[in-house]
Design a protein around this motif. Structure first.
Motif, PDB file in Angstrom:
ATOM      1  N   ASP A  20       5.439 -20.381 -30.526  1.00 32.13           N
ATOM      2  CA  ASP A  20       4.115 -19.822 -29.886  1.00 32.13           C
ATOM      3  C   ASP A  20       3.172 -20.485 -30.813  1.00 32.13           C
ATOM      4  O   ASP A  20       2.809 -20.041 -31.932  1.00 32.13           O
ATOM      5  N   GLU A  28      -6.188 -19.269 -30.763  1.00 31.31           N
ATOM      6  CA  GLU A  28      -5.433 -18.272 -29.714  1.00 31.31           C
ATOM      7  C   GLU A  28      -5.213 -16.996 -30.211  1.00 31.31           C
ATOM      8  O   GLU A  28      -4.977 -16.085 -29.718  1.00 31.31           O
ATOM      9  N   GLU A  29      -4.588 -17.096 -31.509  1.00 29.92           N
ATOM     10  CA  GLU A  29      -3.990 -15.946 -31.991  1.00 29.92           C
ATOM     11  C   GLU A  29      -4.910 -14.935 -32.361  1.00 29.92           C
ATOM     12  O   GLU A  29      -4.447 -13.863 -33.129  1.00 29.92           O
ATOM     13  N   HIS A  49       5.431 -13.987 -32.638  1.00 25.95           N
ATOM     14  CA  HIS A  49       4.694 -13.006 -33.576  1.00 25.95           C
ATOM     15  C   HIS A  49       5.534 -12.080 -34.557  1.00 25.95           C
ATOM     16  O   HIS A  49       5.144 -11.402 -35.250  1.00 25.95           O
TER      17      HIS A  49
HETATM   18 ZN    ZN Z   1       0.721 -16.029 -29.846  1.00 26.65          ZN
END
Ligand code: ZN
Length: 458
Positions: A120, A154-155, A428
């Protein structure tokens, strides 16, 4: 078959592995603002290295977005442009003591590559880069124009994606878009999402006094914890239906095709029960729709956190002066955060909870691609060529949230996700990883997709 062989895909991917590792070593934790500029520059260099045009775009108070462009080759179709959305930022690496390897030192064990951000979303960006490079080496060149939008927030909820898209809508103009993510499930089927749910995230607060009191005063004084749980309880009944007036009316009814696609999605209730160790039956057992429909078509209203009074060891008899709840509402097409806020506020007031303060903390709009768009079939069929006829699953939208809405609004593109994650990628979480075999396959999917898109009707 493709101009680029699977062997060539593997050769290019292996050749670029050192570059990929260097990219993974960058600690681009957006929540902490670590190495953000360096990582944006690294993305620019990765694009320029294989002959692309790249720009690091900046807006006040935002992490940079990297723009990339590659022109279709001489045998390609320069009338068509495919945009890749990816992000270069990652989640914080903690809890550190649960990692078996260094989070920012990519490590391969048993053909699994471990690193923070690998699943990710750094591997997916790298897979796109490898696929583009594979075509740059052919005589025909790239099948279509390729653009990149690579963001660094994005996070942390992509707060500036829409600002960038608005400011640079001409630069990013495209016909179709491939989204960052896609994962194989426990049966090795690749999930391809054509949308996302949105979210409206709230804090609800009750303040009933200036100070906490001796709980003997509960005989006469109101209790903020009681007030808050009563207010929350009024929003959902014991059959798990949300009882806020008008809440379900906002939904854009799913089309017949969307219903058909969702009915074909594999869902194993026992697998969910096992994975999460669920102690209760699925809530859909009591609802008039299936778990698949719930995941795709229905909104949720979730108490994400509760805080009030004394919660330490032993007994302490206080009457709490304040109570707070975090509430998230997952939105499906038809829902807008402001409308949801209005309905929740009206509900609280109507039920005598005017004293419950409700604040919208953050929100993201939902998005779903029109499943009739020919690009849907192009992506699915190209995936089937690589992954196998019965190993590809389309979902009208994911149950989770992402910043797709602005791409639909400002660029008017159909959007589908494809990626190299698997069920144990642990995005994550500690020990985030991808399987190398999935990575090569992901590159191959992008190679086949670019060519399929060139020859598709749109
Ligand atoms: Zn993510």
């Amino acid at each position: 078959m493709s101009q680029v062989s699977a062997k060539e895909v593997k050769r290019i991917s292996d050749k670029n592995m050192d570059l990929f590792y260097d990219y993974l070593r960058l600690e681009s934790v957006s929540a902490q603002g670590r190495q953000i500029k360096q990582t944006a520059q690294a993305v620019q260099v990765l694009i320029e290295n294989i002959g692309g045009e790249a720009k690091v775009l900046e807006l006040e108070g935002a992490h940079p977005v990297v723009y990339g462009f590659f022109e279709a080759g001489q045998a390609g179709d320069s009338e068509k442009t495919l945009l890749f959305y990816d992000h270069y930022d990652v989640q914080p690496e903690d809890p550190l003591d649960e990692w078996h390897t260094e989070p920012f030192e990519p490590t391969v064990k048993d053909d699994i590559l471990y690193a923070r951000g690998v699943s990710d979303n750094k591997a997916n960006f790298m897979a796109r880069i490898n696929a583009v490079e594979a075509y740059k080496n052919t005589e025909e060149g790239l099948p279509v124009n390729v653009k990149f939008f690579v963001e660094g927030e994005e996070e942390i909820g992509s707060p500036h994606v829409d600002d960038y898209l608005k400011a640079y809508s001409d630069l990013f103009a495209a016909d179709v878009c491939i989204w960052e993510a896609g994962s194989k499930d426990s049966e090795e089927r690749l999930g391809i999402s054509a949308g996302v749910k949105g979210i409206a995230y709230y804090e609800a607060r009750v303040n009933s006094a200036d100070i906490d009191m001796h709980s003997s005063l509960a005989a006469i004084a109101d209790n903020s914890a009681w007030r808050l749980v009563q207010a929350l309880a009024s929003m959902r009944n014991t059959k798990n239906e949300i009882t806020v007036d008008g809440f379900y009316d906002m939904m854009t009814p799913p089309t017949d095709l969307e219903k058909k696609v969702s009915a074909e999605m594999p869902f194993d209730p026992n697998a969910s029960k096992q994975t999460y160790g669920l102690k209760h039956p699925l809530i859909t057992d009591q609802l008039p729709y299936s778990p698949e429909e719930a995941l795709v078509f229905y909104p949720t209203l979730t108490i994400s956190g509760l805080l009030s009074g004394y919660t330490g060891p032993g007994a302490k008899t206080i009457l709490p002066r304040q109570a707070m709840a975090k509430i998230d509402v997952r939105l499906v097409p038809g829902y807008e955060p402001d409308k949801v806020t209005k309905l929740l506020r009206e509900h609280l007031d109507k039920h005598g909870f005017e004293d419950v303060d409700l604040e919208l903390i953050t929100s993201v709009m939902p998005f779903r691609t029109d499943l009739e768009d020919p690009f849907v079939e192009t992506v699915i069929n190209s995936a089937k060529k690589v992954y196998g006829e019965d190993k590809v699953v389309l979902e009208p939208n994911a149950a989770g949230t992402g910043p797709m809405y602005g791409f639909g609004k400002y660029l008017n593109v159909p959007i589908l996700g494809s990626g190299v994650e698997w069920e144990k990628s642990g995005a994550h979480a500690p020990n985030e990883n991808i399987r190398l075999a999935d990575f090569y396959q992901g590159v191959e999917h992008m190679v086949v997709l670019l060519e399929s898109y060139q020859h598709s009707e749109k």
